[in-house]
Design an enzyme around this catalytic site. Structure first.
Site, short mmCIF file in Angstrom:
data_model
loop_
_atom_site.label_atom_id
_atom_site.label_comp_id
_atom_site.label_asym_id
_atom_site.label_seq_id
_atom_site.Cartn_x
_atom_site.Cartn_y
_atom_site.Cartn_z
N HIS A 119 -5.68 -23.47 -67.86
CA HIS A 119 -6.68 -22.61 -67.24
C HIS A 119 -6.02 -21.32 -66.77
CE1 HIS A 119 -9.66 -20.93 -64.68
NE2 HIS A 119 -9.03 -21.26 -63.57
N ASN A 174 -9.93 -14.44 -64.74
CA ASN A 174 -10.21 -15.87 -64.67
C ASN A 174 -11.69 -16.08 -65.03
OD1 ASN A 174 -10.99 -18.44 -63.76
ND2 ASN A 174 -9.61 -18.40 -62.00
N CYS A 209 -13.44 -24.61 -62.99
CA CYS A 209 -12.28 -24.35 -63.85
C CYS A 209 -11.75 -25.57 -64.58
CB CYS A 209 -11.18 -23.69 -63.03
SG CYS A 209 -11.74 -22.19 -62.19
#
Length: 336
Positions: free
Chosen positions: A263, A293, A114
């Protein structure tokens, strides 16, 4: 010499998985309560035979169709993924072959999640500012769904698959990246791990045995094992400090930043960061409700979506921040 983002495209799998579908497979789950915390209501999932390479090709095809850059203008290919097609060679070489790049176009992969986009921009900056390249194709692509157990509420609700391609270039007339900070904490590496599949714990009959964790989630050693609460606590403590240090060292305040591309971890995480950093909601873009995500691609997907919606424009002062597996976190201050 300024390192700046010249163009971005992203690509998603065709298959969309909604929370209603998750409930069909796990009728005992309270998906509404889970969604109220995660903020995720749908995500796109790769088919069994669809890989990070395939998704990346989709993003690259979109880029070339727009005719914003020619293939022979690209000096290097950098591919960020934690779900490569092969142990070797790297996915960047598959891209090199697929699109018939010149032998003078170098290529390599790096393994990061990430925080991968922020790290990738910093890597590209090094090549550009030392004159080893003028235009770099930075690819982020992951298919985390292949590592997730369908009975694990902590992961299947959160993650979606996707790819993005960013052309990172240099231009003496553009500011681009102003400053960056990168950090790591290996002590917390077990908070987000796939135990089996590498040389330490090879795949075997033993690694496929399912077990129930302390939260009632079912998984095996080949699946993602994530301690969401531990990661949330860590991110909530460290990321605001890093972003504020970046601003303070550049004599800037939060209200001087035009756009925050963080993020897209979850609603809980972004709410916490926004509160601690005091980011106005109008400047904090969110799309995890649609895409989930998407790991290393979440920030470039945010940037491209915001551009298309005219919420981000050239010359805006922007903060990018990514955080996750490692644990690792990184933030960039840039003039977009």
């Amino acid at each position: 010499m300024g390192t700046y983002i010249k163009n971005i495209e992203f690509f998603l799998p065709f298959k969309k998985r909604t929370n209603e579908e998750l409930k069909k497979y796990n009728p005992e789950w309270d998906v509404e309560r889970i969604a109220s915390k995660t903020g995720v209501y749908s995500r796109y999932i790769a088919e069994k035979d669809e890989t990070a390479f395939d998704l990346a090709c989709g993003a690259i095809n979109k880029l070339f169709q727009n005719n914003t850059i020619q293939k022979d203008e690209i000096d290097g290919i950098i591919f960020c993924t934690q779900s490569p097609d092969y142990i070797m060679p790297s996915n960047s070489f598959l891209i090199h072959q697929k699109f018939n790049f010149s032998k003078d176009t170098w290529a390599f992969d790096y393994n990061l999640a990430c925080s991968g986009y922020v790290y990738g921009l910093c890597i590209a900056r090094g090549f550009l500012e030392t004159g080893l390249a003028k235009n770099i194709m930075l690819i982020t692509s992951d298919t985390y769904s292949k590592y997730i157990n369908n009975k694990d509420r902590s992961t299947i609700n959160l993650f979606g698959d996707g790819a993005a391609v960013t052309i990172v270039s240099n231009d003496k007339k553009k500011t681009g990246i102003i400053d960056a900070k990168l950090s790591s904490s290996g002590n917390e590496h077990k908070s987000f791990i796939i135990p089996a599949g590498g040389s330490r714990f090879p795949i075997s009959d033993k690694s496929k045995i399912e077990f129930e964790d302390s939260s009632g989630n079912i998984k095996n050693k080949e699946n993602i094992d994530m301690n969401g609460f531990a990661i949330w606590k860590f991110v909530s403590r460290t990321v605001p400090m890093q972003i504020m240090d970046l601003l303070n060292e550049n004599k800037l305040k939060v209200d001087q930043i035009d756009f925050f591309a963080l993020h897209q971890a979850s609603k809980l995480t972004l709410d916490s960061l926004a509160k601690k950093i005091k980011i106005p909601q109008s400047k904090l873009y969110r799309n995890f409700d649609i895409y989930g995500n998407t790991v290393s691609s979440s920030i470039p997907i945010v940037l491209k979506s915001a551009i298309d919606e005219k919420k981000l424009k050239r010359n805006d002062l922007v903060i990018l921040s990514g955080f996750g597996v490692g644990l690792s976190w990184g933030s960039i201050l840039m003039r977009f």
